[in-house]
Design a protein around this motif. Structure first.
Motif, short mmCIF file in Angstrom:
data_model
loop_
_atom_site.label_atom_id
_atom_site.label_comp_id
_atom_site.label_asym_id
_atom_site.label_seq_id
_atom_site.Cartn_x
_atom_site.Cartn_y
_atom_site.Cartn_z
N PHE A 444 21.01 10.88 51.65
CA PHE A 444 22.49 10.77 51.64
C PHE A 444 22.94 10.41 50.22
N GLU A 445 23.91 11.09 49.80
CA GLU A 445 24.53 10.78 48.48
C GLU A 445 26.03 10.55 48.70
N GLY A 446 26.51 9.47 48.17
CA GLY A 446 27.93 9.15 48.33
C GLY A 446 28.61 8.83 47.02
N ASN A 447 29.91 9.13 46.93
CA ASN A 447 30.72 8.81 45.76
C ASN A 447 31.79 7.80 46.18
N MET A 448 31.95 6.73 45.39
CA MET A 448 32.99 5.73 45.66
C MET A 448 34.00 5.78 44.52
N SER A 449 35.25 6.05 44.81
CA SER A 449 36.31 6.12 43.80
C SER A 449 37.30 4.99 44.05
N ALA A 450 37.61 4.21 42.99
CA ALA A 450 38.57 3.10 43.06
C ALA A 450 39.77 3.45 42.20
N THR A 451 40.96 3.37 42.77
CA THR A 451 42.20 3.72 42.07
C THR A 451 43.12 2.50 42.06
N LEU A 452 43.58 2.15 40.89
CA LEU A 452 44.51 1.02 40.73
C LEU A 452 45.73 1.51 39.97
N ILE A 453 46.88 1.40 40.57
CA ILE A 453 48.15 1.84 39.96
C ILE A 453 49.03 0.61 39.79
N THR A 454 49.44 0.35 38.57
CA THR A 454 50.31 -0.78 38.27
C THR A 454 51.49 -0.31 37.44
N ILE A 455 52.55 -1.09 37.46
CA ILE A 455 53.76 -0.84 36.66
C ILE A 455 53.87 -1.94 35.63
N LEU A 456 54.04 -1.56 34.38
CA LEU A 456 54.15 -2.51 33.27
C LEU A 456 55.59 -3.00 33.16
N HIS A 457 55.75 -4.29 33.26
CA HIS A 457 57.06 -4.92 33.13
C HIS A 457 57.02 -5.92 31.97
N GLY A 458 58.19 -6.34 31.56
CA GLY A 458 58.29 -7.32 30.48
C GLY A 458 59.18 -8.48 30.85
N ASN A 459 58.81 -9.67 30.43
CA ASN A 459 59.68 -10.83 30.57
C ASN A 459 60.71 -10.83 29.44
N PHE A 460 61.77 -11.60 29.61
CA PHE A 460 62.85 -11.60 28.64
C PHE A 460 63.14 -13.03 28.20
N LEU A 461 63.61 -13.14 26.97
CA LEU A 461 63.94 -14.44 26.41
C LEU A 461 65.23 -14.98 27.03
N SER A 462 65.31 -16.28 27.10
CA SER A 462 66.56 -16.93 27.51
C SER A 462 67.44 -17.12 26.28
N ILE A 463 68.68 -17.49 26.53
CA ILE A 463 69.62 -17.66 25.42
C ILE A 463 69.19 -18.82 24.52
N GLY A 464 68.57 -19.84 25.11
CA GLY A 464 68.09 -20.96 24.30
C GLY A 464 66.93 -20.58 23.40
N GLN A 465 66.03 -19.73 23.90
CA GLN A 465 64.91 -19.29 23.07
C GLN A 465 65.35 -18.40 21.92
#
Length: 533
Positions: A444-465
């Motif tokens: 028996f021969e088997g293939n294992m495929s792992a898929t990871l899908i992510t969305i890149l987001h960004g944090n934002f500065l506050s008015i004080g920073q």
């Protein structure tokens, strides 16, 4: 015996919105104010084994590549020339031409006026009257120089000639904010100057009457009455009558001289108020505010002089008493080693010290009450000047363009990134089973495929920073021990400075180019801003 073979395939998909100048970009740390990490003096044991570990992905390089992708496309589009102007409407182009012509003409008019006054001041800079006026109005001259440099150099700063800013959206954002910071600060300053200047013009009579009444009450109700009260028995303290009379008469004579001069200058003070209003309308609020500091120091020169004289008397009296006290203890101050050493004084020295110590100690309360009274008055004046100086520095340092952009589009100020996991799946793929004719074991021969899908987001500065780094830069020149040093100086008879020593915008060399070239420089700078729309 069965054999199972697995081929693992790992797929990592990151979905992100392409960075575009004027919309958003990505950044790892606090944007515009990187923090430097200090390495410990002694390296821990685990530090030696770091080279054996697999290095992680350099996220700085990845983020730089992401921010540079859209910038490279825009740079290629600029090379084509005509593409950038295909989508522009005729209305925007006409508005840019009209606004560029109007601002360039107004700036050129100011440029001609400033060049004229600069020639006159350069011609009279060798006269003693010019030197005396420059010392008397030192704050106003500094801020006037700053404002003139801002008026002269705003088209040069606004002109986009930085090639590095075209390589990345992040660099383009920082370069744009640096270019627009000067004219935005100038615009807000002039706007505040118009508001305050118009108020001063409309209510000049009321302001003049309030100032005259305040000066009269300060002179008669506080200074004269205070000196007379100190010459008697203040708060039940028995003072030396002769010394209190001398100090009181000197103070009253100085106050009377000031009152006589104010009687001639007071009726003309309304013209000074109107002059401040006109200066505020023309050059903004910071220039007349700095002139107000110099005016306060000039009109309170008699109090500063009295405080200077009494502080000398008080400090020398304290210094003498301290030296005589060391004499009785058999100690002597060593200025080379900065310490107290033992010393054998003679009998005559002890006798002379005793004769001096007693009257100085008995006269100290009389000197102290006059010193405390004049120190309170001088401290109020110094704190008023420092408060005005702080307001001026905050007006200069506030990043108005960043605050406006933060309110409109916060995504232009990223601070760190994070990943939103959309899906994470493991798929096992098995081929059809097969068996041999001779009955041997199957494979028996088997293939294992792992898929990871992510969305890149960004944090934002506050008015004080956004705002606090600019304010920290203003107070960077102020030593941390300023207030303890000032408090110790008050107790020991030293004067308090009327300036906090904050950082102001730097002055630049004076610009001298033909008026026609300056007009075209202003005109092209405005059009260059419309070209980025």
């Amino acid at each position: 015996m069965d054999k199972l073979c697995h081929n693992v395939m790992f797929t990592y998909i990151i979905v992100y919105e392409t960075p575009v100048y004027g919309l958003h970009h990505f950044s790892l740390g606090v944007w515009g104010s990187p923090e430097l990490l200090k390495s410990p003096l002694k390296k821990p044991k685990w530090f030696d084994g770091l080279h054996e570990k697999q290095p992680l992905t350099d996220l700085d390089t990845v983020i730089l590549a992401i921010n540079s992708a859209s910038a490279a496309k825009i740079s290629f589009d600029r090379l084509e020339g005509s593409k950038r102007y295909c989508g522009k409407t005729f209305l925007v182009w006409t508005l840019g031409q009209i606004l560029a012509f109007f601002i360039a003409s107004l700036s050129t008019m100011f440029y001609i006026i400033l060049q004229f006054f600069h020639c006159i001041l350069s011609f009279g800079s060798q006269m003693w009257m010019y030197t005396a006026a420059a010392k008397a109005f030192s704050n106003a001259s500094v801020h006037m120089r700053i404002r003139c440099c801002q008026i002269l150099y705003w088209p040069v700063v606004l002109w986009d000639n930085d090639l590095r800013s075209q390589s990345s959206v992040e660099y383009a954002e920082k370069a744009a904010l640096n270019r627009h910071s000067m004219w935005s600060s100038l615009a807000v300053d002039v706007f505040l100057g118009h508001v305050i200047g118009l108020v001063f013009l409309f209510y000049a009579e009321s302001i003049n009457l309030w100032v005259l009444n305040f000066a009269s009450d300060l002179t008669n109700e506080l200074l004269r009455s205070g000196c007379v009260w100190l010459m008697g028995v203040p708060a039940g303290f028995k003072l030396n009558t002769e010394l209190a009379g001398v100090l009181g008469m000197v103070s009253l004579n100085a106050i009377q001289i000031w009152s006589t001069l104010w009687a001639y200058v007071g009726p003309l003070f309304i013209y000074f108020i109107k002059g401040l209003a006109i200066w505020a309308i023309l050059f903004g609020v910071t220039v007349p505010a700095s002139l107000l500091i110099d005016t306060i120091l000039i009109v309170t020169f008699h109090l500063s002089t009295l405080h200077w004289l009494i502080s000398i008397l008080y400090s020398q009296q304290l210094y003498t008493l301290a030296a005589l006290w060391r004499l009785f203890r058999g100690r002597k101050w060593n200025p080379l080693r900065q310490r107290l050493d033992s010393y054998d004084y003679t009998v005559k020295q002890h006798v002379v010290g005793s004769l001096l110590f007693a009257p100085l100690l008995l006269l100290l309360p009389t000197t102290s009450v006059f010193y405390i009274f004049l120190t309170i008055m001088n401290t109020i004046i110094s704190l008023t000047c420092i408060l005005i100086e702080l307001i001026i520095s905050l007006i200069h340092a506030t990043p108005y363009i960043k605050i406006i952009l933060w309110l409109v589009k916060r995504r232009r100020f990223p601070s760190g990134i994070w990943f939103e996991i959309v899906t994470c799946s493991n798929n096992y793929i098995h081929p059809p089973e097969s068996s041999s004719v001779d009955g041997s074991s199957s494979h028996f021969e088997g293939n294992m495929s792992a898929t990871l899908i992510t969305i890149l987001h960004g944090n934002f500065l506050s008015i004080g920073q956004i705002v606090l780094p600019h304010y920290r830069k203003v107070f960077s020149a102020v030593p941390g021990s300023y207030f303890p040093t000032a408090a110790f100086g008050v107790l020991t008879g030293k004067r308090i400075a009327s300036s906090l020593g904050v950082t102001f915008p730097p002055t630049m060399p004076w610009m001298s180019i033909p008026c026609k070239d300056y007009w075209f420089l202003c005109h092209n700078s405005i059009l260059a801003c419309f070209a980025d729309i």
